[in-house]
Design a protein around this motif. Structure first.
Motif, PDB file in Angstrom:
ATOM      1  N   VAL A 295       3.790   4.209   7.649  1.00 50.28           N
ATOM      2  CA  VAL A 295       3.489   5.430   7.431  1.00 50.28           C
ATOM      3  C   VAL A 295       1.731   5.207   7.608  1.00 50.28           C
ATOM      4  CG1 VAL A 295       3.267   7.804   6.011  1.00 50.28           C
ATOM      5  CG2 VAL A 295       5.270   6.119   6.330  1.00 50.28           C
ATOM      6  N   THR A 296       1.033   6.255   8.074  1.00 52.42           N
ATOM      7  CA  THR A 296      -0.468   6.237   8.481  1.00 52.42           C
ATOM      8  C   THR A 296      -1.037   7.257   7.621  1.00 52.42           C
ATOM      9  OG1 THR A 296      -0.685   7.587  10.263  1.00 52.42           O
ATOM     10  CG2 THR A 296      -0.056   5.262  10.725  1.00 52.42           C
ATOM     11  N   ARG A 297      -2.368   6.963   7.257  1.00 52.47           N
ATOM     12  CA  ARG A 297      -3.151   7.877   6.624  1.00 52.47           C
ATOM     13  C   ARG A 297      -3.063   9.358   7.240  1.00 52.47           C
ATOM     14  NH1 ARG A 297      -4.349   8.689   1.673  1.00 52.47           N
ATOM     15  NH2 ARG A 297      -5.002   6.579   1.591  1.00 52.47           N
ATOM     16  N   GLU A 298      -2.990   9.368   8.333  1.00 52.14           N
ATOM     17  CA  GLU A 298      -2.831  10.688   9.342  1.00 52.14           C
ATOM     18  C   GLU A 298      -1.403  11.256   9.046  1.00 52.14           C
ATOM     19  OE1 GLU A 298      -3.874   7.862  10.647  1.00 52.14           O
ATOM     20  OE2 GLU A 298      -6.016   8.268  10.394  1.00 52.14           O
ATOM     21  N   GLY A 299      -0.414  10.456   8.804  1.00 52.69           N
ATOM     22  CA  GLY A 299       0.846  11.053   8.303  1.00 52.69           C
ATOM     23  C   GLY A 299       1.838  10.752   9.385  1.00 52.69           C
TER      24      GLY A 299
ATOM     25  N   ASP B 259      13.660   8.358   4.819  1.00 58.09           N
ATOM     26  CA  ASP B 259      13.384   9.784   4.093  1.00 58.09           C
ATOM     27  C   ASP B 259      12.030  10.191   4.584  1.00 58.09           C
ATOM     28  OD1 ASP B 259      15.457   9.338   2.488  1.00 58.09           O
ATOM     29  OD2 ASP B 259      14.226   8.872   0.788  1.00 58.09           O
ATOM     30  N   ARG B 260      11.706  11.379   4.585  1.00 55.38           N
ATOM     31  CA  ARG B 260      10.631  12.092   4.946  1.00 55.38           C
ATOM     32  C   ARG B 260       9.337  11.336   4.297  1.00 55.38           C
ATOM     33  NH1 ARG B 260      11.671  18.606   5.616  1.00 55.38           N
ATOM     34  NH2 ARG B 260      13.138  18.469   7.312  1.00 55.38           N
ATOM     35  N   ALA B 261       8.407  11.393   4.933  1.00 54.77           N
ATOM     36  CA  ALA B 261       7.326  10.807   4.442  1.00 54.77           C
ATOM     37  C   ALA B 261       5.777  11.324   5.030  1.00 54.77           C
ATOM     38  CB  ALA B 261       6.986   9.315   4.634  1.00 54.77           C
ATOM     39  N   ASP B 262       4.813  11.572   4.262  1.00 54.39           N
ATOM     40  CA  ASP B 262       3.497  11.998   4.823  1.00 54.39           C
ATOM     41  C   ASP B 262       2.388  11.312   4.254  1.00 54.39           C
ATOM     42  OD1 ASP B 262       3.050  12.835   2.162  1.00 54.39           O
ATOM     43  OD2 ASP B 262       4.005  14.940   2.520  1.00 54.39           O
ATOM     44  N   SER B 263       1.245  11.619   4.317  1.00 55.18           N
ATOM     45  CA  SER B 263       0.008  10.756   4.104  1.00 55.18           C
ATOM     46  C   SER B 263      -0.002  10.462   2.526  1.00 55.18           C
ATOM     47  CB  SER B 263      -1.338  11.285   4.442  1.00 55.18           C
ATOM     48  OG  SER B 263      -1.338  12.532   3.860  1.00 55.18           O
ATOM     49  N   SER B 264       0.611  11.238   1.728  1.00 56.11           N
ATOM     50  CA  SER B 264       0.765  10.901   0.415  1.00 56.11           C
ATOM     51  C   SER B 264       1.386   9.653  -0.109  1.00 56.11           C
ATOM     52  CB  SER B 264       1.301  12.183  -0.594  1.00 56.11           C
ATOM     53  OG  SER B 264       2.606  12.242   0.009  1.00 56.11           O
ATOM     54  N   ALA B 265       2.305   9.152   0.825  1.00 52.72           N
ATOM     55  CA  ALA B 265       2.928   7.841   0.670  1.00 52.72           C
ATOM     56  C   ALA B 265       2.105   6.701   0.702  1.00 52.72           C
ATOM     57  CB  ALA B 265       3.867   7.601   1.482  1.00 52.72           C
ATOM     58  N   VAL B 266       0.877   6.895   1.301  1.00 53.32           N
ATOM     59  CA  VAL B 266      -0.065   5.712   1.444  1.00 53.32           C
ATOM     60  C   VAL B 266      -1.116   5.585   0.197  1.00 53.32           C
ATOM     61  CG1 VAL B 266      -1.905   5.065   2.902  1.00 53.32           C
ATOM     62  CG2 VAL B 266      -0.061   6.298   3.863  1.00 53.32           C
ATOM     63  N   ARG B 267      -1.171   4.330  -0.275  1.00 47.69           N
ATOM     64  CA  ARG B 267      -2.067   4.268  -1.337  1.00 47.69           C
ATOM     65  C   ARG B 267      -3.483   4.939  -1.076  1.00 47.69           C
ATOM     66  NH1 ARG B 267      -2.701   1.195  -5.874  1.00 47.69           N
ATOM     67  NH2 ARG B 267      -4.482   0.239  -6.351  1.00 47.69           N
TER      68      ARG B 267
ATOM     69  N   ASP C 255       0.916  -1.092   0.150  1.00 53.91           N
ATOM     70  CA  ASP C 255       0.010   0.113   0.059  1.00 53.91           C
ATOM     71  C   ASP C 255       0.656   1.311   0.258  1.00 53.91           C
ATOM     72  OD1 ASP C 255      -2.386  -1.352   0.092  1.00 53.91           O
ATOM     73  OD2 ASP C 255      -2.527  -1.607   2.448  1.00 53.91           O
ATOM     74  N   PHE C 256       2.017   1.229  -0.817  1.00 50.76           N
ATOM     75  CA  PHE C 256       2.846   2.279  -0.832  1.00 50.76           C
ATOM     76  C   PHE C 256       2.592   3.034  -2.453  1.00 50.76           C
ATOM     77  CE2 PHE C 256       6.872   4.187  -2.395  1.00 50.76           C
ATOM     78  CZ  PHE C 256       7.207   5.158  -1.455  1.00 50.76           C
ATOM     79  N   ALA C 257       2.154   4.200  -2.279  1.00 51.54           N
ATOM     80  CA  ALA C 257       1.728   5.076  -3.497  1.00 51.54           C
ATOM     81  C   ALA C 257       0.904   4.321  -4.484  1.00 51.54           C
ATOM     82  CB  ALA C 257       3.295   5.133  -4.480  1.00 51.54           C
ATOM     83  N   ILE C 258       1.326   3.487  -5.441  1.00 54.21           N
ATOM     84  CA  ILE C 258       0.324   2.681  -6.494  1.00 54.21           C
ATOM     85  C   ILE C 258       0.675   1.491  -6.502  1.00 54.21           C
ATOM     86  CG2 ILE C 258      -0.418   4.865  -7.947  1.00 54.21           C
ATOM     87  CD1 ILE C 258       1.465   3.622 -10.034  1.00 54.21           C
TER      88      ILE C 258
END
Length: 564
Positions: free
Chosen positions: A97-101, A48-56, A9-12
């Motif tokens: 990484v969760t949907r909430e970031g 690396d830095r990550a936010d909620s956009s990393a979650v599919r 469930d990372f990106a696509i």
């Protein structure tokens, strides 16, 4: 070495599970298929830095797990131990990484901060073309690479040891010098304190002995009276215990002739009579030797008061006074001989500095020779990689004469010029990602036996090249794969055909949703993928034959790299 990778469930990416091998592995696929997502996922795992956009889209969290074989990396295992993480031959790194970031990281199921993931990544993976993980951009790595290339390991270690000795001696001298400003006042105080404790003349066990004697003297009357009364009860009084026991024993002895079973208790009574006689004799001696001495009690109390007063004054326990006395005597002796000690330390500092300069000079000479040789070799590899006007050099900037460093007397910086007529600039200033990747590849090939990081990833190293240059890139990557694990994202069939293993990245649509899939290719599938990369809209029999020939050529004995 990177052994396996699990992405969910990372990106696509829905879910990908990969087992990775040593040598060179190519990652190919259509433009836009998501080849760089693999590198992005690995970067996520390594802090690396990550936010909620990393979650599919539509999922609650993204997770990336990567496994490394670290059995041949004792320094990394030692670093893990320093972090409180146990490991043997395998290291498992996981990032969520969760949907909430929100984000969490783990090493061998041990929760760690992102900084620790990043530090682990510097030991394990170099991602070329992505500045976040490229160790070659760090000056300390550049210095280590040059010294390893020159075979300076023992010399660098000896230099660091002499620098540490010089630093320790200098710190001692500075501490003593600072103390000299307060020396006279401190000497006066120490002399007074030592004289006072000298006059006290306390021995090590005196406090305990005084306490014991004081207790006895303080209860002297009670001790004497009780012991005297005990003698009377046992022996002197009418009907004393010893007398009554004797009469009883005599009566039982007369009765023993009627019943032999009285022998046992009679024996015990006889032994008891002996014990009572001995106890009475000891008590008589104690009473006769007892000395009621009020004067001695006063003397003991006076001595104890003197010791307690001194202890309160110095804020220590009474039992610690002898140790304090010895410590103050030592400090006094040290200050009284301060000038001698300062001069002695200065001689040692001068000797340590001279030896340091001798070793640093030797190291500098070796670095200059190695920098020239390495610069020539890397420049030659850069030319072969499609940058004919490129130059590589190593700047050795001398430190100030008094600026001692555990790493020598110069700062080392890799420099490059990508185009003719341009001056050499620091490697960190190279603007083009493709140029930086190829320059990094040239450095890695030239120093292959010295590179400490086991897994090297080259992202789009072949941008803007083709033909024979592309084949040379592939050959250099394959050569590097003989000593390291190499993962290469490429668009060029000349590069992909030279890989030991091949992964294909593709974008698929199911139920109106897009997925990226990554799969290892079989022999037949690999041939088809190389043919796709060679051909256009239509893949012909001739194209497939060409692809098969390219793969077969890669399996033949490796052609030697051109002399540079």
């Amino acid at each position: 070495m990177l052994t396996h990778l699990h992405i969910r469930d990372f990106a696509i990416i829905d879910q990908v599970e990969l087992e990775l091998a040593s040598g060179m592995t190519a990652l190919t696929g259509e433009t836009g298929a998501g080849k760089s997502i693999l590198v992005d996922a690995l970067g996520l795992a390594l802090g690396d830095r990550a936010d909620s956009s990393a979650v599919r889209h539509g999922r609650e969290r993204a997770e990336v797990s990567v496994g490394f074989d670290v059995g041949t990396l004792p320094a990394f295992l030692a670093w893990l131990h320093e972090q409180g993480i146990e490991a043997e031959d395998e290291c498992l790194i996981r990032r969520i990484v969760t949907r909430e970031g929100r984000s969490r990281g783990f090493i061998n199921n041990h929760p760690v901060p992102m900084q620790t993931l990043q530090q682990a990544g510097r030991w394990l993976v170099d991602i070329h073309g992505q500045h976040e993980h490229q160790s070659l951009l760090r000056r300390d790595v550049q210095r280590e690479l040059l010294d390893d290339f020159a075979g300076h390991h023992a010399l660098c270690q000896e230099l660091a040891e002499h620098h540490a000795r010089w630093r320790a001696l200098t710190d001692q001298w500075q501490d003593l010098q600072r103390a000299a400003g307060e020396r006279e006042s401190r000497l006066d105080l120490l002399r007074y304190q030592v004289q006072e404790l000298d006059a006290l003349q306390q021995c090590a066990d005196e406090a305990a002995a005084l306490e014991e004697e004081h207790t006895r003297l303080h209860h002297a009357n009670r001790l004497l009276e009780t012991c005297q009364r005990a003698v009377q009860l046992l022996y002197d009084d009418e009907g004393a215990l010893c007398s009554r026991l004797g009469h009883t024993t005599q009566e039982l002895t007369e009765l023993q002739r009627y019943d032999a079973r009285l022998a046992a208790p009679l024996q015990l009574l006889g032994e008891a009579a002996i014990q009572l006689d001995e106890a009475t004799a000891e008590l008589r001696n104690y009473v006769s030797d007892f000395d009621l001495d009020p004067q001695r009690l006063m003397e003991v109390e006076g001595r104890m008061n003197a010791l307690h007063d001194a202890a309160r004054k110095h804020r220590v326990d009474v039992a610690e006074l002898p140790a304090l006395h010895a410590r103050l005597q030592g400090e006094l002796a040290g200050l009284e001989n301060g000038d001698v000690k300062l001069a002695e330390l200065q001689r040692e500092i001068d000797a340590a500095a001279a030896r340091y300069r001798e070793l640093a000079k030797k190291l500098s000479a070796g670095r200059k020779r190695a920098a020239k040789t390495l610069g020539t070799q890397v420049s030659g590899h850069i030319h072969a990689l499609g940058m004919p006007g490129g130059r590589f050099g190593i700047d050795l900037a001398a430190r100030a004469a008094e600026d001692f460093s555990p790493y020598g007397m110069e700062q080392i910086e890799f420099q490059v010029s990508a185009n003719p007529g341009q001056p050499l600039r620091p490697l960190t200033k190279v603007a083009s990602g493709g140029e930086l990747s190829r320059i990094s590849l040239a450095i890695q090939v030239a120093t292959a036996r010295n590179v400490r990081i086991p897994t090297l990833i080259f992202d789009e190293v072949d941008v803007g090249i083709g033909g024979g240059v592309a084949e040379m890139v592939g050959k250099q990557l394959r050569t590097l794969g003989g000593s390291h694990q190499v993962l290469c994202i490429t668009h060029l069939p000349q590069v992909a055909a030279l890989a030991h293993d091949h992964l294909q990245v593709s974008k698929q649509t199911r139920d109106g949703q897009t997925f990226t899939a990554i799969v290892p290719l079989t022999e037949a599938a690999r041939c088809e993928e190389i043919a796709r990369m060679l051909g256009g809209m239509e893949i012909t029999r001739q194209t497939r034959a060409h692809a098969k020939e390219m793969i077969a050529r890669a399996r033949s004995p490796a052609e030697p790299l051109p002399e540079v």
